[in-house]
Enzyme design. Structure first.
Site, PDB file in Angstrom:
ATOM      1  N   LYS A 170      15.498 -19.534   4.460  1.00 42.64           N
ATOM      2  CA  LYS A 170      14.783 -19.838   5.705  1.00 42.64           C
ATOM      3  C   LYS A 170      15.409 -19.020   6.834  1.00 42.64           C
ATOM      4  CE  LYS A 170      14.832 -21.954   9.419  1.00 42.64           C
ATOM      5  NZ  LYS A 170      14.073 -21.009  10.212  1.00 42.64           N
TER       6      LYS A 170
ATOM      7  N   CYS B  28      29.017 -14.000  16.226  1.00 38.40           N
ATOM      8  CA  CYS B  28      29.931 -15.152  16.200  1.00 38.40           C
ATOM      9  C   CYS B  28      31.374 -14.663  16.312  1.00 38.40           C
ATOM     10  CB  CYS B  28      29.731 -15.943  14.915  1.00 38.40           C
ATOM     11  SG  CYS B  28      29.806 -14.893  13.466  1.00 38.40           S
TER      12      CYS B  28
ATOM     13  N   GLU C  64      30.228 -20.359  24.068  1.00 39.72           N
ATOM     14  CA  GLU C  64      29.978 -19.130  23.304  1.00 39.72           C
ATOM     15  C   GLU C  64      28.934 -18.335  24.084  1.00 39.72           C
ATOM     16  OE1 GLU C  64      28.127 -19.692  19.457  1.00 39.72           O
ATOM     17  OE2 GLU C  64      29.151 -17.939  18.657  1.00 39.72           O
TER      18      GLU C  64
HETATM   19  P1  NAP Z   1      20.667 -21.789  15.467  1.00 39.65           P
HETATM   20  O1  NAP Z   1      19.826 -22.140  16.627  1.00 39.65           O
HETATM   21  O2  NAP Z   1      21.635 -22.795  14.972  1.00 39.65           O
HETATM   22  O3  NAP Z   1      19.650 -21.395  14.312  1.00 39.65           O
HETATM   23  C1  NAP Z   1      20.106 -20.950  13.057  1.00 39.65           C
HETATM   24  C2  NAP Z   1      19.056 -21.259  12.011  1.00 39.65           C
HETATM   25  O4  NAP Z   1      18.879 -22.677  11.930  1.00 39.65           O
HETATM   26  C3  NAP Z   1      17.679 -20.672  12.308  1.00 39.65           C
HETATM   27  O5  NAP Z   1      17.087 -20.279  11.099  1.00 39.65           O
HETATM   28  C4  NAP Z   1      16.928 -21.863  12.908  1.00 39.65           C
HETATM   29  O6  NAP Z   1      15.552 -21.806  12.706  1.00 39.65           O
HETATM   30  C5  NAP Z   1      17.505 -22.992  12.089  1.00 39.65           C
HETATM   31  N1  NAP Z   1      17.390 -24.286  12.736  1.00 39.65           N
HETATM   32  C6  NAP Z   1      17.370 -24.587  14.055  1.00 39.65           C
HETATM   33  N2  NAP Z   1      17.259 -25.914  14.236  1.00 39.65           N
HETATM   34  C7  NAP Z   1      17.213 -26.478  13.006  1.00 39.65           C
HETATM   35  C8  NAP Z   1      17.115 -27.812  12.546  1.00 39.65           C
HETATM   36  N3  NAP Z   1      17.008 -28.841  13.378  1.00 39.65           N
HETATM   37  N4  NAP Z   1      17.096 -28.028  11.210  1.00 39.65           N
HETATM   38  C9  NAP Z   1      17.183 -26.999  10.369  1.00 39.65           C
HETATM   39  N5  NAP Z   1      17.283 -25.703  10.732  1.00 39.65           N
HETATM   40  C10 NAP Z   1      17.299 -25.451  12.052  1.00 39.65           C
HETATM   41  O7  NAP Z   1      21.497 -20.460  15.711  1.00 39.65           O
HETATM   42  P2  NAP Z   1      20.996 -19.062  16.265  1.00 39.65           P
HETATM   43  O8  NAP Z   1      20.751 -19.209  17.720  1.00 39.65           O
HETATM   44  O9  NAP Z   1      19.907 -18.513  15.397  1.00 39.65           O
HETATM   45  O10 NAP Z   1      22.284 -18.162  15.988  1.00 39.65           O
HETATM   46  C11 NAP Z   1      23.347 -18.123  16.840  1.00 39.65           C
HETATM   47  C12 NAP Z   1      24.493 -18.989  16.351  1.00 39.65           C
HETATM   48  O11 NAP Z   1      24.843 -18.627  15.016  1.00 39.65           O
HETATM   49  C13 NAP Z   1      25.753 -18.781  17.156  1.00 39.65           C
HETATM   50  O12 NAP Z   1      26.358 -20.020  17.428  1.00 39.65           O
HETATM   51  C14 NAP Z   1      26.634 -17.951  16.234  1.00 39.65           C
HETATM   52  O13 NAP Z   1      28.012 -18.067  16.481  1.00 39.65           O
HETATM   53  C15 NAP Z   1      26.246 -18.483  14.910  1.00 39.65           C
HETATM   54  N6  NAP Z   1      26.611 -17.526  13.852  1.00 39.65           N
HETATM   55  C16 NAP Z   1      27.681 -17.804  13.071  1.00 39.65           C
HETATM   56  C17 NAP Z   1      28.069 -16.900  12.098  1.00 39.65           C
HETATM   57  C18 NAP Z   1      29.240 -17.178  11.209  1.00 39.65           C
HETATM   58  O14 NAP Z   1      29.345 -16.519  10.185  1.00 39.65           O
HETATM   59  N7  NAP Z   1      30.126 -18.108  11.542  1.00 39.65           N
HETATM   60  C19 NAP Z   1      27.348 -15.709  11.924  1.00 39.65           C
HETATM   61  C20 NAP Z   1      26.268 -15.457  12.750  1.00 39.65           C
HETATM   62  C21 NAP Z   1      25.892 -16.375  13.716  1.00 39.65           C
HETATM   63  P3  NAP Z   1      14.527 -21.419  13.897  1.00 39.65           P
HETATM   64  O15 NAP Z   1      14.718 -19.996  14.184  1.00 39.65           O
HETATM   65  O16 NAP Z   1      13.203 -21.694  13.285  1.00 39.65           O
HETATM   66  O17 NAP Z   1      14.869 -22.319  15.052  1.00 39.65           O
END
Ligand code: NAP
Length: 472
Positions: free
Chosen positions: A170, A280, A376
């Site tokens: 997803k 991240c 962040e």
């Molecule tokens: P996000 O809002 O948490 O979304 C990540 C994924 O989760 C997307 O596919 C999103 O889908 C889905 N999602 C959102 N709400 C959900 C829910 N209630 N239930 C299930 N899935 C849900 O994060 P982002 O804004 O895309 O990415 C940025 C974040 O990722 C930052 O905090 C970054 O630090 C973190 N990150 C961490 C790493 C690591 O390896 N530690 C690597 C890269 C990024 P939708 O797009 O459909 O909302």
């Protein structure tokens, strides 16, 4: 490869169209259908049906599929990089680097597929032999963010295929086209039908919860924000599903008084501006020895001010757009709030007028209690704080709920190692602005996550251990 993805291999989606936007100008790049809950359950059915036969393939066969995927991805890297740049907004150089990094996960795990080791030894009291083997964990749900749409997918799909698991991917709805292109590429690499299925529900919450309640789903591998990670951990706990969590970061970047300033500024530019700061691993808080803080901030500001901000595919662009206007506005409000709390803007700091989700390279000088240091930022903003000792830098670095990566710069390796050992983070970069490597374990301490991706550990996120005690 095409970005007309209306009917794509492995995509379970029958709903209304969702427009994918180029954030540098607001134009529509393509449309994909949204997945209903029924589509998502159909994907689970598909993954479950393919599970046993895929697990029964030999490791060599699975490894060779990944090797072909690596070769295809490398051969098609330019087209993929252009797609990543358009749907994510990052500059082409960053997109090219991402595709190379993403492909390396296929290569690394093609090599790991045939090296899954076990254990065989006599029990200490001699009453039996201990045999440890590994089984694939089974159907795995992979959820990925928009910031590295290719690499976050291959970092999960690679070890899953190597381990013999079928998956449902997803992707984030800002960047689904890259994920669709990767699934298409895997089919051409010979990965059997049903092994990798993609779903695009929107909003994600209900459909993902429904899949997590399905007893055929055994594993959840999530990369995204800590906030969503916490929510998914709670849901996974209902059925005690295995989880891997790669969550948010708030990386400290420590520059000690004996650091080579050219090296530190060059490292800071990479750690801050790679991916436009939307990583991240992005340096988020700069703690610099007081005697060099002003000079470091001056040189960093000059380097940041020289960066050309333009749409990602423009020649000479050094900083592209954020993924969306909403994401850009979040960065702008964090900077505005930090200024209201006393931060001084050394360069940037003003949201440009006009189209596109742009925010300029920005350097702030501020005190250690400024609220931006707890957030962040996920954008091209470098807050610089002067510190009086190594211990103060360590204490401030560790005063965070996050613990993904830290950066240390010093001319004295022993001093770097002392600091590195005291830092509460899963990764420490010493005199380097980037250390991500498919062959190394990626992951965080504290609320930055659970488990590790890449390295020797990555495949074990998709394997169960089985201990057989037998008298032989
Ligand atoms: P996000 O809002 O948490 O979304 C990540 C994924 O989760 C997307 O596919 C999103 O889908 C889905 N999602 C959102 N709400 C959900 C829910 N209630 N239930 C299930 N899935 C849900 O994060 P982002 O804004 O895309 O990415 C940025 C974040 O990722 C930052 O905090 C970054 O630090 C973190 N990150 C961490 C790493 C690591 O390896 N530690 C690597 C890269 C990024 P939708 O797009 O459909 O909302």
């Amino acid at each position: 490869m095409s970005i007309d993805t209306a009917s794509h291999i492995g995509h379970r989606a029958s709903g209304t169209p969702h427009a994918v936007i180029d954030p540098s100008d607001g134009s529509v790049i393509g449309e994909i259908p949204i997945s209903s809950e029924a589509d998502c359950l159909d994907a689970v059915e598909t993954a479950a049906a393919a599970s046993a036969s895929f697990a029964a393939l030999s490791p060599r066969v699975r490894g060779e599929m990944l090797r072909r995927a690596y070769e295809l991805m490398t051969a098609e890297s330019e087209e993929l990089a252009r797609l990543v740049s358009r749907e994510n907004g990052k500059i082409l150089a960053d997109a090219r680097a991402e595709i190379a990094y993403a492909a390396e996960f296929f290569r690394w795990f093609s090599e790991e597929a045939v090296r899954i080791s076990g254990d065989f030894r006599l029990a200490p009291n001699g009453d039996k032999t201990i045999i440890v083997t590994h089984d694939p964990v089974g159907v795995s749900l992979l959820i990925t963010p928009w910031n590295f749409p290719a690499a976050m997918a291959t970092r999960k799909i690679g070890p899953a295929i190597a381990a013999g698991c079928t998956v449902i991917l997803k992707p984030a709805m800002e960047t689904p086209l890259t994920a669709l292109a990767i699934v298409d590429l895997l089919a051409r690499a010979g990965v059997p039908d049903g092994v990798v299925t993609i779903v695009t529900p929107s909003p994600a919450g209900l459909a993902v919860s429904r899949m997590l309640r399905d007893p055929r789903v055994r594993n959840l591998s999530f990369t995204g924000s800590t906030e969503v990670g916490r929510l998914l951990l709670k849901q996974a706990s209902d059925r005690v599903i295995r989880t891997s969590m790669e969550l948010g970061g708030n990386a400290p970047f420590i520059v000690l008084d004996d650091a080579d300033l050219d090296t530190a500024v060059a490292g800071a530019m990479i750690a801050k501006l790679r991916n436009g700061g939307a990583a991240c691993t992005a340096a988020n808080r700069f703690y610099v020895s007081r005697s060099i803080a002003e000079e470091f901030a001056r040189r960093l500001s000059a380097a940041m001010a020289s960066i050309r901000m333009a749409p990602g595919l423009t020649d000479g662009a050094g900083l592209g757009a954020s993924v969306s206007i909403g994401e850009r506005d979040k960065i702008a409000s964090l900077v505005d709030a930090s200024v209201a709390h006393g931060a001084v803007v050394l360069t940037g700091g003003v949201k440009p007028a006009g189209v596109g989700a742009f925010y300029p390279p920005t350097v702030l000088s501020l005190d250690a209690d400024n609220p931006i240091l707890a957030e962040e930022i996920f954008g091209p903003v470098a807050p610089v704080v002067a510190v009086d000792s190594d211990d103060e830098a360590i204490a401030l670095a560790n005063a965070s709920e996050f613990g993904l990566i830290s950066y240390v710069f010093s001319g004295d390796l022993a001093r770097c190692m002392r600091v590195a050992k005291s830092l509460e983070s899963g990764m420490v970069a010493v005199n380097k602005g980037v250390i991500s490597d498919p062959a190394a374990p990626f992951g965080g301490y504290k609320q930055s996550g659970l488990g590790r991706e890449g390295g020797f550990a990555g495949i074990h996120e998709f394997l169960e251990s089985k201990y057989i005690g037998v008298d032989i």
